[in-house]
Design a protein around this motif. Structure first.
Motif, PDB file in Angstrom:
ATOM      1  N   ALA A  95       0.815  -1.156   0.051  1.00 44.07           N
ATOM      2  CA  ALA A  95      -0.004  -0.111   0.048  1.00 44.07           C
ATOM      3  C   ALA A  95       0.921   1.159   0.067  1.00 44.07           C
ATOM      4  CB  ALA A  95      -0.862  -0.021   1.500  1.00 44.07           C
ATOM      5  N   VAL A  96       0.482   2.165  -0.818  1.00 40.58           N
ATOM      6  CA  VAL A  96       1.148   3.438  -0.888  1.00 40.58           C
ATOM      7  C   VAL A  96       0.242   4.380  -0.329  1.00 40.58           C
ATOM      8  CG1 VAL A  96       2.189   5.175  -2.275  1.00 40.58           C
ATOM      9  CG2 VAL A  96       2.731   2.736  -2.711  1.00 40.58           C
ATOM     10  N   GLU A  97       0.485   5.145   0.495  1.00 37.69           N
ATOM     11  CA  GLU A  97      -0.337   6.407   0.908  1.00 37.69           C
ATOM     12  C   GLU A  97       0.226   7.736   1.602  1.00 37.69           C
ATOM     13  OE1 GLU A  97      -3.805   6.077   1.421  1.00 37.69           O
ATOM     14  OE2 GLU A  97      -4.208   4.129   0.717  1.00 37.69           O
ATOM     15  N   THR A  98      -0.481   8.729   1.754  1.00 39.12           N
ATOM     16  CA  THR A  98       0.062   9.946   2.398  1.00 39.12           C
ATOM     17  C   THR A  98       0.430  10.094   3.719  1.00 39.12           C
ATOM     18  OG1 THR A  98      -2.242  10.718   3.006  1.00 39.12           O
ATOM     19  CG2 THR A  98      -1.546  11.043   0.681  1.00 39.12           C
ATOM     20  N   ASP A  99       0.179   8.913   4.536  1.00 37.06           N
ATOM     21  CA  ASP A  99       0.708   8.770   5.963  1.00 37.06           C
ATOM     22  C   ASP A  99       1.035   7.393   6.102  1.00 37.06           C
ATOM     23  OD1 ASP A  99       1.103   9.476   8.604  1.00 37.06           O
ATOM     24  OD2 ASP A  99      -1.071   9.125   9.217  1.00 37.06           O
ATOM     25  N   ILE A 100       2.105   7.165   6.679  1.00 37.75           N
ATOM     26  CA  ILE A 100       2.645   5.867   7.151  1.00 37.75           C
ATOM     27  C   ILE A 100       1.359   4.868   7.920  1.00 37.75           C
ATOM     28  CG2 ILE A 100       3.719   6.569   9.204  1.00 37.75           C
ATOM     29  CD1 ILE A 100       4.859   3.824   6.476  1.00 37.75           C
ATOM     30  N   HIS A 101       0.611   5.601   8.828  1.00 30.52           N
ATOM     31  CA  HIS A 101      -0.289   4.981   9.656  1.00 30.52           C
ATOM     32  C   HIS A 101      -1.352   4.585   8.589  1.00 30.52           C
ATOM     33  CE1 HIS A 101       1.782   7.354  12.673  1.00 30.52           C
ATOM     34  NE2 HIS A 101       1.441   6.174  13.323  1.00 30.52           N
ATOM     35  N   LEU A 102      -1.853   5.388   7.649  1.00 27.99           N
ATOM     36  CA  LEU A 102      -2.848   4.816   6.717  1.00 27.99           C
ATOM     37  C   LEU A 102      -2.500   3.893   5.797  1.00 27.99           C
ATOM     38  CD1 LEU A 102      -4.157   8.358   5.327  1.00 27.99           C
ATOM     39  CD2 LEU A 102      -5.203   6.637   6.817  1.00 27.99           C
ATOM     40  N   ALA A 103      -1.162   3.636   5.247  1.00 28.25           N
ATOM     41  CA  ALA A 103      -0.492   2.740   4.802  1.00 28.25           C
ATOM     42  C   ALA A 103      -0.516   1.188   5.489  1.00 28.25           C
ATOM     43  CB  ALA A 103       0.751   2.963   4.241  1.00 28.25           C
ATOM     44  N   CYS A 104      -0.389   1.477   6.843  1.00 29.26           N
ATOM     45  CA  CYS A 104      -0.052   0.108   7.555  1.00 29.26           C
ATOM     46  C   CYS A 104      -1.678  -0.112   7.758  1.00 29.26           C
ATOM     47  CB  CYS A 104       0.376   0.548   8.916  1.00 29.26           C
ATOM     48  SG  CYS A 104       2.087   0.959   9.046  1.00 29.26           S
ATOM     49  N   ASP A 105      -2.425   0.562   7.974  1.00 27.63           N
ATOM     50  CA  ASP A 105      -3.791   0.140   8.055  1.00 27.63           C
ATOM     51  C   ASP A 105      -4.493  -0.625   6.779  1.00 27.63           C
ATOM     52  OD1 ASP A 105      -4.251   1.257  10.641  1.00 27.63           O
ATOM     53  OD2 ASP A 105      -5.439   3.208   9.539  1.00 27.63           O
ATOM     54  N   ALA A 106      -4.131  -0.063   5.604  1.00 25.66           N
ATOM     55  CA  ALA A 106      -4.572  -0.825   4.401  1.00 25.66           C
ATOM     56  C   ALA A 106      -3.738  -2.095   4.201  1.00 25.66           C
ATOM     57  CB  ALA A 106      -4.181   0.257   3.226  1.00 25.66           C
ATOM     58  N   VAL A 107      -2.515  -2.096   4.671  1.00 27.68           N
ATOM     59  CA  VAL A 107      -1.901  -3.401   4.600  1.00 27.68           C
ATOM     60  C   VAL A 107      -2.361  -4.444   5.582  1.00 27.68           C
ATOM     61  CG1 VAL A 107       0.200  -4.579   5.180  1.00 27.68           C
ATOM     62  CG2 VAL A 107       0.428  -2.594   3.811  1.00 27.68           C
ATOM     63  N   GLY A 108      -2.613  -4.040   6.785  1.00 27.09           N
ATOM     64  CA  GLY A 108      -3.409  -5.072   7.747  1.00 27.09           C
ATOM     65  C   GLY A 108      -4.652  -5.423   7.300  1.00 27.09           C
ATOM     66  N   ALA A 109      -5.511  -4.652   6.575  1.00 27.68           N
ATOM     67  CA  ALA A 109      -6.910  -4.972   6.197  1.00 27.68           C
ATOM     68  C   ALA A 109      -6.674  -5.982   5.211  1.00 27.68           C
ATOM     69  CB  ALA A 109      -7.821  -3.643   5.902  1.00 27.68           C
ATOM     70  N   GLU A 110      -6.050  -5.604   4.151  1.00 32.85           N
ATOM     71  CA  GLU A 110      -5.774  -6.531   3.003  1.00 32.85           C
ATOM     72  C   GLU A 110      -5.172  -8.055   3.298  1.00 32.85           C
ATOM     73  OE1 GLU A 110      -6.406  -7.672  -1.067  1.00 32.85           O
ATOM     74  OE2 GLU A 110      -6.966  -5.838   0.163  1.00 32.85           O
ATOM     75  N   LEU A 111      -4.502  -7.654   4.225  1.00 33.71           N
ATOM     76  CA  LEU A 111      -3.603  -9.085   4.723  1.00 33.71           C
ATOM     77  C   LEU A 111      -4.651 -10.096   5.236  1.00 33.71           C
ATOM     78  CD1 LEU A 111      -0.880 -10.498   4.197  1.00 33.71           C
ATOM     79  CD2 LEU A 111      -0.361  -9.519   6.251  1.00 33.71           C
TER      80      LEU A 111
END
Length: 140
Positions: A79-95
């Motif tokens: 995931a590539v996002e504007t904030d590292i926390h948003l990227a972590c959220d997206a990766v966790g949800a998708e995984l």
């Protein structure tokens, strides 16, 4: 489950490490434990960082995860996002979505094969070796 966290062009603070643990590692461990896969043979490889140094706006932070199960199945999420926390959220949800889909699929295939075996046992033994419906209708 063995977990490795790498960072690239980003300072790993204790709060960010705890956030990654909370949003990615714990849900993955929970879903694997529910399906009986949470042992030392499972590998989770996480990488967080900035995409480039010269960007100051836009999609700058990247988080990626690779999960290898005991049966050899690999999952790769990025995931590539504007904030590292948003990227972590997206990766966790998708995984977690990938894990639930994979485990549900293996369970449904097992149930489907069981249903077919049960259906096969209910058929009249005289019809077991026929080549299909047409053969039975023609009286062969």
């Amino acid at each position: 489950m063995r977990t490795t966290i790498r960072q690239k062009d980003l300072e790993m603070t204790p709060s960010l490490e705890e956030y990654i643990e909370q949003k990615i590692v714990r849900p993955v461990r929970k879903h694997l434990r529910q399906h009986g896969e949470a042992s030392d043979g499972v590998l989770l490889d996480l990488e967080v960082g900035r995409t480039t140094h010269h960007h100051h706006k836009g999609l700058v932070y990247r988080a990626s995860a690779g999960l290898t199960l005991q049966d050899g199945k690999n999952f790769r999420v990025e995931a590539v996002e504007t904030d590292i926390h948003l990227a972590c959220d997206a990766v966790g949800a998708e995984l977690t979505r990938e894990i639930v889909h994979h485990k549900g699929r293996t369970l449904s295939l097992l149930k489907r094969s069981g249903r077919r075996a049960k259906q096969y046992l209910r058929i009249d033994p005289a019809a077991w070796f026929s080549r299909g419906k047409r053969d039975r209708d023609e009286g062969r």
